[in-house]
Design an enzyme around this catalytic site. Structure first.
Site, PDB file in Angstrom:
ATOM      1  N   PRO A  55       0.796  -1.227   0.000  1.00 51.60           N
ATOM      2  CA  PRO A  55       0.000   0.000   0.000  1.00 51.60           C
ATOM      3  C   PRO A  55       0.836   1.287   0.000  1.00 51.60           C
ATOM      4  O   PRO A  55       0.501   2.236  -0.712  1.00 51.60           O
ATOM      5  CB  PRO A  55      -0.833  -0.110   1.278  1.00 51.60           C
ATOM      6  CG  PRO A  55      -0.902  -1.561   1.567  1.00 51.60           C
ATOM      7  CD  PRO A  55       0.397  -2.137   1.082  1.00 51.60           C
ATOM      8  N   LYS A  56       1.909   1.321   0.771  1.00 48.22           N
ATOM      9  CA  LYS A  56       2.712   2.552   0.828  1.00 48.22           C
ATOM     10  C   LYS A  56       3.229   2.930  -0.554  1.00 48.22           C
ATOM     11  O   LYS A  56       3.039   4.061  -1.020  1.00 48.22           O
ATOM     12  CB  LYS A  56       3.886   2.392   1.794  1.00 48.22           C
ATOM     13  CG  LYS A  56       4.761   3.651   1.868  1.00 48.22           C
ATOM     14  CD  LYS A  56       5.994   3.448   2.717  1.00 48.22           C
ATOM     15  CE  LYS A  56       7.087   2.837   1.883  1.00 48.22           C
ATOM     16  NZ  LYS A  56       8.379   2.784   2.548  1.00 48.22           N
ATOM     17  N   ILE A  57       3.859   1.997  -1.233  1.00 50.70           N
ATOM     18  CA  ILE A  57       4.437   2.280  -2.547  1.00 50.70           C
ATOM     19  C   ILE A  57       3.343   2.547  -3.573  1.00 50.70           C
ATOM     20  O   ILE A  57       3.477   3.430  -4.423  1.00 50.70           O
ATOM     21  CB  ILE A  57       5.354   1.122  -2.996  1.00 50.70           C
ATOM     22  CG1 ILE A  57       6.574   1.029  -2.070  1.00 50.70           C
ATOM     23  CG2 ILE A  57       5.788   1.295  -4.445  1.00 50.70           C
ATOM     24  CD1 ILE A  57       7.438   2.275  -2.016  1.00 50.70           C
TER      25      ILE A  57
END
Length: 115
Positions: A55-57
């Site tokens: 999710p972060k990337i």
């Protein structure tokens, strides 16, 4: 580029977990060429389906490449700090992302460094 050459280059650049990340990059290139004519789709769900992309990337990518704010990019550091400051009470970066998105207006979700 050969996998071993990519692994060596990432290691030379000081990238942590360079062998695994090199495998993910090679996999991404293969999927991109086979499924999307060498591009990456403007679709958060398709990006999240790529092995090695979390999710972060995915949210950083959507924000940076397509200027589309799909979520807050939360890593372990943001997770720890927001919990220590009692902004949220969560057990993982993904839970922290969901909690922060509930309490922060969407206008604050964008990376302010790139401005």
């Amino acid at each position: 580029m050969k996998l071993t050459d990519l692994q060596a280059k990432l290691k030379e650049w000081g990238v942590g977990l360079s062998n695994k990340k090199a495998e993910y990059i090679k996999g991404l290139a293969k999927v991109s060429n086979a499924d999307w004519d060498g591009d990456i789709p403007n679709d958060i769900d398709k990006i999240l389906a790529i092995k090695g992309i979390g999710p972060k990337i995915a949210h950083l990518f959507m924000n940076t490449v397509y200027n589309e704010i799909t979520g807050i990019a939360v890593d372990v550091h943001v997770h720890r700090i927001t919990n220590k400051l009692n902004f949220v009470h969560t057990n993982s970066p993904e839970q922290t992302r969901v909690a922060l998105e509930k309490i922060l207006d969407k206008k604050y979700w964008k990376d302010q460094i790139s401005k």
